[in-house]
Design an enzyme around this catalytic site. Structure first.
Site, PDB file in Angstrom:
ATOM      1  N   MET A  30       0.852  -1.192   0.000  1.00 50.57           N
ATOM      2  CA  MET A  30       0.000   0.000   0.000  1.00 50.57           C
ATOM      3  C   MET A  30       0.888   1.244   0.000  1.00 50.57           C
ATOM      4  O   MET A  30       0.463   2.325   0.414  1.00 50.57           O
ATOM      5  CB  MET A  30      -0.936  -0.025   1.200  1.00 50.57           C
ATOM      6  N   GLY A  31       2.130   1.097  -0.440  1.00 40.60           N
ATOM      7  CA  GLY A  31       3.045   2.238  -0.487  1.00 40.60           C
ATOM      8  C   GLY A  31       3.636   2.535   0.880  1.00 40.60           C
ATOM      9  O   GLY A  31       3.654   1.657   1.753  1.00 40.60           O
ATOM     10  N   HIS A  34       9.006   0.826   3.385  1.00 39.16           N
ATOM     11  CA  HIS A  34      10.060   0.830   4.402  1.00 39.16           C
ATOM     12  C   HIS A  34      10.930  -0.407   4.191  1.00 39.16           C
ATOM     13  O   HIS A  34      10.692  -1.211   3.259  1.00 39.16           O
ATOM     14  CB  HIS A  34       9.460   0.872   5.811  1.00 39.16           C
ATOM     15  N   GLY A  36      11.062  -3.186   5.493  1.00 40.96           N
ATOM     16  CA  GLY A  36      10.340  -4.473   5.444  1.00 40.96           C
ATOM     17  C   GLY A  36       9.910  -4.786   4.014  1.00 40.96           C
ATOM     18  O   GLY A  36      10.124  -5.902   3.512  1.00 40.96           O
ATOM     19  N   HIS A  37       9.316  -3.780   3.334  1.00 44.44           N
ATOM     20  CA  HIS A  37       8.908  -4.003   1.934  1.00 44.44           C
ATOM     21  C   HIS A  37      10.132  -4.276   1.057  1.00 44.44           C
ATOM     22  O   HIS A  37      10.114  -5.132   0.179  1.00 44.44           O
ATOM     23  CB  HIS A  37       8.225  -2.755   1.361  1.00 44.44           C
ATOM     24  N   GLY A 147       5.114 -10.402   4.388  1.00 42.95           N
ATOM     25  CA  GLY A 147       5.909 -10.399   5.620  1.00 42.95           C
ATOM     26  C   GLY A 147       5.215 -11.157   6.751  1.00 42.95           C
ATOM     27  O   GLY A 147       3.982 -11.102   6.885  1.00 42.95           O
ATOM     28  N   LYS A 149       5.136 -10.456   9.768  1.00 42.25           N
ATOM     29  CA  LYS A 149       4.521  -9.600  10.786  1.00 42.25           C
ATOM     30  C   LYS A 149       2.992  -9.713  10.723  1.00 42.25           C
ATOM     31  O   LYS A 149       2.327  -9.774  11.739  1.00 42.25           O
ATOM     32  CB  LYS A 149       4.924  -8.135  10.604  1.00 42.25           C
ATOM     33  N   ASP A 150       2.468  -9.766   9.476  1.00 39.70           N
ATOM     34  CA  ASP A 150       1.017  -9.868   9.300  1.00 39.70           C
ATOM     35  C   ASP A 150       0.634 -11.344   9.198  1.00 39.70           C
ATOM     36  O   ASP A 150       0.216 -11.832   8.145  1.00 39.70           O
ATOM     37  CB  ASP A 150       0.593  -9.101   8.049  1.00 39.70           C
ATOM     38  N   MET A 184       9.016  -3.296  11.704  1.00 37.25           N
ATOM     39  CA  MET A 184       8.808  -2.224  10.720  1.00 37.25           C
ATOM     40  C   MET A 184       7.337  -2.208  10.307  1.00 37.25           C
ATOM     41  O   MET A 184       6.755  -3.267  10.022  1.00 37.25           O
ATOM     42  CB  MET A 184       9.627  -2.500   9.461  1.00 37.25           C
TER      43      MET A 184
HETATM   44  O1  PAF Z   1      -0.053  -5.881   3.645  1.00 33.70           O
HETATM   45  C1  PAF Z   1      -0.479  -4.956   2.920  1.00 33.70           C
HETATM   46  O2  PAF Z   1       0.180  -3.946   2.681  1.00 33.70           O
HETATM   47  C2  PAF Z   1      -1.877  -5.058   2.323  1.00 33.70           C
HETATM   48  O3  PAF Z   1      -2.746  -5.684   3.199  1.00 33.70           O
HETATM   49  C3  PAF Z   1      -1.895  -5.731   0.945  1.00 33.70           C
HETATM   50  C4  PAF Z   1      -1.470  -7.175   1.011  1.00 33.70           C
HETATM   51  C5  PAF Z   1      -0.998  -4.964  -0.015  1.00 33.70           C
HETATM   52  C6  PAF Z   1      -3.310  -5.699   0.377  1.00 33.70           C
HETATM   53  O4  PAF Z   1      -3.777  -4.393   0.231  1.00 33.70           O
END
Ligand code: PAF
Length: 284
Positions: A30-31, A34, A36-37, A147, A149-150, A184
């Site tokens: 979702m932009g 950081h 982590g991404h 990740g 974390k989720d 993060m």
């Molecule tokens: O983890 C996220 O950033 C969001 O839940 C995802 C997987 C991009 C879906 O919008």
């Protein structure tokens, strides 16, 4: 690197890549990128011919309008970062490209979405499952990166990928942490430096419980209490839940056996909801 705004353009690129037998690694975001991404992007870069990152603040997964409005958005900064990581395509559609007029089809993963984040944020996982389905269908990735974390999101996406028959491998990467240990998250930006320092209590509490587990404690309620007691030392934190659960089914565990388990926590910190977890009995 090309920034794609149109779904049709993304479809035709995906078709072309499949014709060329290129493997596609996909990092949905979702932009507000950081480290982590970026760790997910690096992994995708290393294992695939082509890397696609989506940037879309998905309105249907926000059950709180204020949260959606406050979500940080800066496509220019995110794109500049991704150029450095050798990303091939950014898919950054406008909302109407995804949720066109009359949109009325949602994906509901039943059962595992009822608890934890699902219980505290009604509708959240319906939004996540819907957008991930749309994105998988548009990008058609060979591998998609998420990740740890989720943890509940990971379980939901694994379930939907299997149930809906996507040929996408779900790759889960360890949680990336700040030097302090704080996981993060784009939400960390909403904490002051002092609050960020104090939020470290979450991972410290989880690590205390993990240590007790390593020393032989197998009773889940004892481990959960260790987490609660440690977090209680920080007045800024309000716990939503502490749960000891099976890693895949997310069912609560009373006594930890040989299977992989999670201790998961959600807490509000100065009005910002933070989540974190540690894995017990990690297999790999
Ligand atoms: O983890 C996220 O950033 C969001 O839940 C995802 C997987 C991009 C879906 O919008």
């Amino acid at each position: 690197m090309e920034i794609i705004n149109r779904r049709q353009r993304m479809f035709s690129i995906s078709r072309k890549l499949r014709r060329e037998e290129k493997t596609v690694g996909f990092v949905p975001t979702m932009g507000a990128l950081h480290a982590g991404h970026l760790a997910l992007v690096q992994e995708a870069r290393a294992a695939n011919d082509i890397v696609v990152v989506s940037i879309f603040v998905n309105p249907t997964q926000f059950n709180n309008k204020g949260d959606l409005e406050k979500y940080p958005r800066d496509l220019t900064a995110d794109a500049a970062l991704l150029t450095e990581y050798d990303v091939d395509y950014i898919f950054a559609p406008e909302e109407h490209e995804i949720y066109g007029e009359g949109f009325s089809t949602y994906v509901n993963v039943e059962g595992i979405t009822d608890t934890l984040e699902g219980a505290s944020r009604p509708g959240h996982f319906r939004g996540v499952a819907t957008i991930v389905t749309i994105l998988f269908n548009t990008v058609r990735p060979d591998r998609a990166y998420f990740g740890q974390k989720d943890a509940q999101q990971v379980a939901v996406i694994r379930r939907l990928t299997a149930d809906l028959g996507f040929e996408t491998e779900v790759v889960v990467m360890p949680t990336i942490r700040e030097a302090s240990g704080l996981a993060m998250s784009s939400r960390n930006e909403r904490l002051s430096a002092e609050e960020r320092g104090k939020a470290v209590v979450l991972i410290n509490a989880l690590r205390e419980a993990k240590l007790a587990f390593k020393k032989g404690e197998r009773n889940a309620s004892v481990l959960a209490q260790i987490v609660r007691d440690t977090v209680a030392t920080e007045p800024l934190a309000t716990i939503d839940y502490v749960a000891v659960i099976d890693r895949d089914s997310l069912q609560p565990i009373e006594k930890i056996g040989d299977g992989e388990a999670l201790i998961a926590i959600a807490a509000e910190f100065a009005g910002v909801r933070l989540i974190d977890n540690v894995i017990l009995n990690r297999k790999q």
